[in-house]
Design a protein around this motif. Structure first.
Motif, PDB file in Angstrom:
ATOM      1  N   MET A   1      10.175  18.316   2.913  1.00 53.20           N
ATOM      2  CA  MET A   1       9.797  16.775   3.586  1.00 53.20           C
ATOM      3  C   MET A   1       9.615  15.583   2.981  1.00 53.20           C
ATOM      4  O   MET A   1       9.240  14.856   2.048  1.00 53.20           O
ATOM      5  CB  MET A   1      10.177  16.457   4.718  1.00 53.20           C
ATOM      6  N   ALA A   2       7.449  17.086   2.662  1.00 55.04           N
ATOM      7  CA  ALA A   2       6.987  16.092   2.009  1.00 55.04           C
ATOM      8  C   ALA A   2       6.874  15.842   0.376  1.00 55.04           C
ATOM      9  O   ALA A   2       6.101  14.824   0.289  1.00 55.04           O
ATOM     10  CB  ALA A   2       4.995  16.473   2.684  1.00 55.04           C
ATOM     11  N   ALA A   3       7.136  16.642   0.155  1.00 56.36           N
ATOM     12  CA  ALA A   3       6.768  17.320  -0.858  1.00 56.36           C
ATOM     13  C   ALA A   3       8.029  15.393  -1.531  1.00 56.36           C
ATOM     14  O   ALA A   3       7.944  15.388  -2.925  1.00 56.36           O
ATOM     15  CB  ALA A   3       7.646  18.783  -1.551  1.00 56.36           C
ATOM     16  N   GLU A   4       9.136  16.202  -1.273  1.00 59.29           N
ATOM     17  CA  GLU A   4      10.630  15.679  -1.715  1.00 59.29           C
ATOM     18  C   GLU A   4      10.608  13.204  -1.161  1.00 59.29           C
ATOM     19  O   GLU A   4      10.715  12.617  -2.356  1.00 59.29           O
ATOM     20  CB  GLU A   4      12.121  15.380  -0.933  1.00 59.29           C
ATOM     21  N   LEU A   5       9.388  13.291   0.157  1.00 59.54           N
ATOM     22  CA  LEU A   5       9.449  11.937   0.186  1.00 59.54           C
ATOM     23  C   LEU A   5       7.910  11.519  -0.977  1.00 59.54           C
ATOM     24  O   LEU A   5       8.165  10.742  -1.165  1.00 59.54           O
ATOM     25  CB  LEU A   5       8.347  12.281   1.490  1.00 59.54           C
ATOM     26  N   ALA A   6       7.179  11.827  -1.311  1.00 61.43           N
ATOM     27  CA  ALA A   6       5.949  11.722  -2.749  1.00 61.43           C
ATOM     28  C   ALA A   6       7.049  11.415  -3.955  1.00 61.43           C
ATOM     29  O   ALA A   6       6.627  11.086  -4.607  1.00 61.43           O
ATOM     30  CB  ALA A   6       5.153  13.224  -3.068  1.00 61.43           C
ATOM     31  N   GLU A   7       7.683  12.520  -4.315  1.00 63.52           N
ATOM     32  CA  GLU A   7       8.971  12.198  -5.235  1.00 63.52           C
ATOM     33  C   GLU A   7       9.635  10.642  -4.869  1.00 63.52           C
ATOM     34  O   GLU A   7       9.569  10.061  -6.268  1.00 63.52           O
ATOM     35  CB  GLU A   7       9.817  13.124  -5.902  1.00 63.52           C
ATOM     36  N   ALA A   8      10.310  10.815  -3.582  1.00 60.08           N
ATOM     37  CA  ALA A   8      10.767   9.421  -3.207  1.00 60.08           C
ATOM     38  C   ALA A   8       9.777   7.590  -3.812  1.00 60.08           C
ATOM     39  O   ALA A   8       9.975   7.172  -4.440  1.00 60.08           O
ATOM     40  CB  ALA A   8      11.277   9.139  -2.218  1.00 60.08           C
ATOM     41  N   ARG A   9       8.268   8.452  -3.482  1.00 59.27           N
ATOM     42  CA  ARG A   9       7.633   7.056  -3.584  1.00 59.27           C
ATOM     43  C   ARG A   9       7.500   6.696  -5.128  1.00 59.27           C
ATOM     44  O   ARG A   9       6.633   5.800  -5.428  1.00 59.27           O
ATOM     45  CB  ARG A   9       6.386   8.114  -2.742  1.00 59.27           C
ATOM     46  N   ALA A  10       7.483   7.662  -5.920  1.00 57.07           N
ATOM     47  CA  ALA A  10       7.016   8.093  -7.294  1.00 57.07           C
ATOM     48  C   ALA A  10       7.862   7.300  -8.322  1.00 57.07           C
ATOM     49  O   ALA A  10       7.572   6.448  -9.421  1.00 57.07           O
ATOM     50  CB  ALA A  10       6.523   9.455  -7.879  1.00 57.07           C
ATOM     51  N   VAL A  11       8.998   6.864  -7.223  1.00 60.61           N
ATOM     52  CA  VAL A  11      10.830   5.813  -7.794  1.00 60.61           C
ATOM     53  C   VAL A  11      10.026   4.626  -8.086  1.00 60.61           C
ATOM     54  O   VAL A  11      10.492   3.713  -9.062  1.00 60.61           O
ATOM     55  CB  VAL A  11      11.782   6.559  -6.970  1.00 60.61           C
ATOM     56  N   GLY A  12       9.355   4.442  -6.830  1.00 60.32           N
ATOM     57  CA  GLY A  12       8.237   2.520  -7.053  1.00 60.32           C
ATOM     58  C   GLY A  12       9.983   1.802  -6.304  1.00 60.32           C
ATOM     59  O   GLY A  12      10.995   1.711  -6.605  1.00 60.32           O
ATOM     60  N   GLY A  13       9.410   0.610  -6.409  1.00 58.02           N
ATOM     61  CA  GLY A  13       9.873  -0.289  -5.061  1.00 58.02           C
ATOM     62  C   GLY A  13       9.871  -0.537  -3.793  1.00 58.02           C
ATOM     63  O   GLY A  13      11.086  -1.173  -3.309  1.00 58.02           O
ATOM     64  N   ILE A  14       9.684   0.932  -3.273  1.00 60.33           N
ATOM     65  CA  ILE A  14      10.418   1.229  -1.208  1.00 60.33           C
ATOM     66  C   ILE A  14       9.504   1.234  -0.832  1.00 60.33           C
ATOM     67  O   ILE A  14       9.372   2.784  -0.160  1.00 60.33           O
ATOM     68  CB  ILE A  14      11.602   1.834  -1.834  1.00 60.33           C
ATOM     69  N   ASP A  15       8.166   1.165  -1.477  1.00 58.00           N
ATOM     70  CA  ASP A  15       7.167   1.571  -0.225  1.00 58.00           C
ATOM     71  C   ASP A  15       7.032   1.242   1.125  1.00 58.00           C
ATOM     72  O   ASP A  15       6.441   2.271   2.061  1.00 58.00           O
ATOM     73  CB  ASP A  15       5.656   1.208  -0.620  1.00 58.00           C
ATOM     74  N   ASP A  16       8.401   0.812   1.060  1.00 60.26           N
ATOM     75  CA  ASP A  16       8.771  -0.578   2.399  1.00 60.26           C
ATOM     76  C   ASP A  16       9.151   0.769   3.176  1.00 60.26           C
ATOM     77  O   ASP A  16       9.110   0.887   4.705  1.00 60.26           O
ATOM     78  CB  ASP A  16       8.783  -1.464   2.672  1.00 60.26           C
ATOM     79  N   ILE A  17      10.291   1.855   2.808  1.00 63.13           N
ATOM     80  CA  ILE A  17      10.911   2.701   3.051  1.00 63.13           C
ATOM     81  C   ILE A  17       9.857   3.961   3.135  1.00 63.13           C
ATOM     82  O   ILE A  17       9.970   4.416   4.107  1.00 63.13           O
ATOM     83  CB  ILE A  17      11.834   2.960   2.045  1.00 63.13           C
ATOM     84  N   THR A  18       9.087   4.248   2.021  1.00 64.25           N
ATOM     85  CA  THR A  18       8.260   5.272   2.063  1.00 64.25           C
ATOM     86  C   THR A  18       7.880   5.906   2.633  1.00 64.25           C
ATOM     87  O   THR A  18       7.329   6.836   3.422  1.00 64.25           O
ATOM     88  CB  THR A  18       8.059   6.368   0.498  1.00 64.25           C
ATOM     89  N   ALA A  19       7.003   4.847   3.216  1.00 67.38           N
ATOM     90  CA  ALA A  19       4.895   4.723   3.873  1.00 67.38           C
ATOM     91  C   ALA A  19       5.648   5.230   5.306  1.00 67.38           C
ATOM     92  O   ALA A  19       5.376   5.830   5.698  1.00 67.38           O
ATOM     93  CB  ALA A  19       4.278   3.870   3.373  1.00 67.38           C
ATOM     94  N   PRO A  20       6.737   4.375   6.192  1.00 62.75           N
ATOM     95  CA  PRO A  20       6.869   4.390   7.219  1.00 62.75           C
ATOM     96  C   PRO A  20       7.186   6.373   7.913  1.00 62.75           C
ATOM     97  O   PRO A  20       6.656   6.491   8.630  1.00 62.75           O
ATOM     98  CB  PRO A  20       8.045   3.439   7.405  1.00 62.75           C
ATOM     99  N   VAL A  21       8.012   6.677   7.107  1.00 61.89           N
ATOM    100  CA  VAL A  21       8.614   7.929   7.397  1.00 61.89           C
ATOM    101  C   VAL A  21       6.935   9.123   6.505  1.00 61.89           C
ATOM    102  O   VAL A  21       7.620   9.174   7.583  1.00 61.89           O
ATOM    103  CB  VAL A  21       9.642   8.254   5.868  1.00 61.89           C
ATOM    104  N   GLU A  22       6.635   8.794   5.339  1.00 66.33           N
ATOM    105  CA  GLU A  22       5.464   9.030   5.951  1.00 66.33           C
ATOM    106  C   GLU A  22       4.835   9.417   7.236  1.00 66.33           C
ATOM    107  O   GLU A  22       4.219  10.337   7.490  1.00 66.33           O
ATOM    108  CB  GLU A  22       5.116   9.119   4.249  1.00 66.33           C
TER     109      GLU A  22
END
Length: 585
Positions: free
Chosen positions: A465-486
């Motif tokens: 999960m952590a690896a895929e969350l990092a990939e999602a964060r790298a897309v950009g523009g959705i830190d308000d989504i990825t950061a709480p999940v991480e």
């Protein structure tokens, strides 16, 4: 009753959000690809919307009945099942060797969701038959397979599993049913079983019961249980139906919901049956069926939540009441009221993440059964084992909560039968109970699954999960989504380590179990929302993508914070629960 299958969301998942390339490789011989999947799902959705959904409300009102020992199902069910079987749906994921189509279990999962949402009572007939088929495939002799599987897979015959007794529910080691050898390879089974879904019906054909019972020399406890196949009608050498077997329906259970499903008390009076698998290994054989059924039950919670959401949204757009923020009209549609939106978006945040997690898990199941690499099969099977109690319990808990919220959107109309919402609430409730109560599932997760691979399996899943969350964060523009999940994932890691350390204490395990499972599920949903948000961000500015991003932010902003409260409750331990003496309750 109106039912709208989630075809747009399925298209998004299969073609954009989740990599299905493994399925195309594993099922190349069957010609599987996303185009085939979507075509079949559209047809399944059409069957659900046009054939079985209209039977849901009247079937609930009519219910099954028992006349002269014969079960009479609700009008329309027998013909609907015949239509379902004629369409080849019973054998969708079944083995081609016995007449099945051999398509991915992933596809079957998605059909199961739609069946459950359109008509839960109906969906249990093919679902239980498929579970019985899987147990027979995995454990029965070739003679039993050749005799029973082709007609069960074609839909001509159906299946049921007979586990529970009045004194033996979750603790099957207490069951009393007996099986005595007849001297010809068959056994005489005697005993009474309760809560037997699809135990009998008037569809025609045969009903194949898988029955747990004890051999004469069996030890006490679960190690003394064996599994037997007992057909309603004995089968002649040429495959035709012969004499009626000596078991009968004692009564139909009077239930809170699923009234159109015949839940039977079954009496076996020296009924003829045949051993499935090894003597004393009945639970091992039965759990092949039960583990598949637990995932199926999770999909029931998801399907009924989606169905309730669809009706609630339609009502909220039409119902005029009060003045909504930003709307000068009075009365205005209640879809504008924040509290109504809270309920609707909470349901949607669960159903869309749950569907994504179900697809991801189903792909792992297909890999576990069909991959050519043994290591890949084992890895996938371990992940399915870890997630099975989560999907069964969390999906049905959130599913029931969703039906209650959807009912609430209707106000007083939701309490009235003809609107259909109170039926959703009643029907959804059973999914939290059967196939192992959700408390049992939580204990399985904490007490057994967290110990797999010397306690490493859950943490390996968190790494994924952590690896895929990092990939999602790298897309950009959705830190308000990825950061709480991480952050929630980091919290879950820490809690998992602490729970594992306390697992030697049965009280601490029991106290933490349900809260931990809910926390695990919320983080898993967050992972799926981060994946879907990244896909939506990359995929262009469509209405569907716009909705995905909006709902993802509802989930991370309003639902995911529950993980902090769950952590606090888990850390509070067992002491507060054990403090009050039993005689003070």
């Amino acid at each position: 009753m109106d039912y709208t299958p989630p075809l747009d969301d399925l298209r998004f998942l299969l073609t954009q959000a989740i990599d299905t390339s493994e399925l195309s490789t594993l099922f190349a011989e069957q010609g599987f690809d996303n185009d085939l999947a979507l075509t079949l799902l559209e047809e399944a959705g059409k069957f659900c919307a046009e054939v079985i959904a209209p039977l849901n409300l009247p079937g609930d009102a009519t219910g099954c009945r028992l006349e002269d020992g014969k079960v009479i199902t609700v009008p329309g069910f027998a013909q609907a099942y015949a239509t379902y079987a004629e369409g080849g749906w019973c054998g969708l994921s079944a083995e081609p060797e016995y007449g099945g189509q051999g398509l991915p279990r992933t596809l079957q999962f998605l059909v199961d969701e739609m069946l459950s949402g359109a008509n839960l009572s109906f969906g249990l007939f093919p679902g239980l038959t498929r579970g019985a088929v899987e147990a027979i495939v995995a454990h029965a002799s070739d003679e039993l397979k050749n005799t029973y599987l082709p007609k069960m897979i074609s839909g001509e015959w159906t299946g049921a599993m007979a586990l529970t007794e009045s004194n033996a529910g979750t603790d099957l080691g207490l069951l009393r049913s007996k099986a005595v050898p007849n001297g010809d390879g068959s056994y005489a089974i005697t005993g009474t079983k309760i809560f037997i879904s699809s135990g009998d019906h008037d569809f025609g054909g045969n009903v194949i019961h898988l029955v747990l019972a004890r051999l004469p020399d069996a030890p006490e406890g679960v190690k003394g249980i064996s599994l037997f196949l007992a057909p309603k009608f004995l089968v002649n050498a040429d495959g035709s139906l012969g004499a009626r077997n000596s078991f009968s329906v004692g009564s139909l259970e009077h239930k809170m919901g699923i009234h159109a499903q015949p839940t039977c008390v079954m009496n076996y009076d020296n009924a003829t049956g045949w051993l499935v698998g090894e003597p004393g290994r009945g639970l091992n054989a039965m759990f092949t069926m039960m583990n598949a059924e637990r995932l199926f039950v999770g999909l029931q919670g998801l399907g009924i939540a989606h169905a309730a959401y669809g009706k609630a949204v339609a009502y909220a757009k039409d119902r005029l009441q009060g003045r909504a923020p930003g709307d000068s009209r009075a009365p205005a549609p209640i879809i504008g009221h924040p509290d109504v939106r809270r309920m609707l978006l909470t349901i949607r945040a669960f159903t869309e993440a749950g569907r994504a997690l179900a697809v991801w898990t189903a792909i792992r199941m297909d890999v576990a059964h069909h991959h050519t690499d043994a290591a890949e099969r084992a890895k996938a099977d371990a992940l399915v084992s870890l997630l099975t109690p989560v999907i069964k319990a969390a999906f049905t808990d959130f599913g029931f909560e969703s039906t209650v919220m959807a009912q609430q959107v209707f106000g007083g109309h939701g309490y009235v039968h003809e609107w259909g919402m109170e039926q959703f609430v009643r029907d959804a409730r059973i999914a939290q109970i059967y196939e192992g109560t959700n408390g049992v599932q939580a204990h399985d997760l904490v007490g057994r699954k967290l110990g797999l691979s010397n306690g490493k399996l859950a943490h390996e899943f968190f790494d994924l999960m952590a690896a895929e969350l990092a990939e999602a964060r790298a897309v950009g523009g959705i830190d308000d989504i990825t950061a709480p999940v991480e952050a929630a994932l980091a919290r879950l890691r820490d809690v998992t380590t602490r729970v594992q350390a306390r697992n030697v204490d049965i009280a601490e395990t029991g106290a933490a179990a349900c809260d931990y499972l809910r926390m695990f599920a919320l983080v898993s949903f967050g992972w799926m929302w981060a994946r879907m948000a990244a896909t939506a961000t990359k995929g262009g500015d469509t209405k569907l993508h716009e909705a995905k991003l909006a709902v993802a932010r509802v989930f991370t902003g309003r639902l995911l914070p529950q993980t902090a409260a769950l952590e606090a409750a888990i850390d509070n331990g067992a002491a507060p629960l054990l403090q009050l003496a039993a005689d003070l309750f």
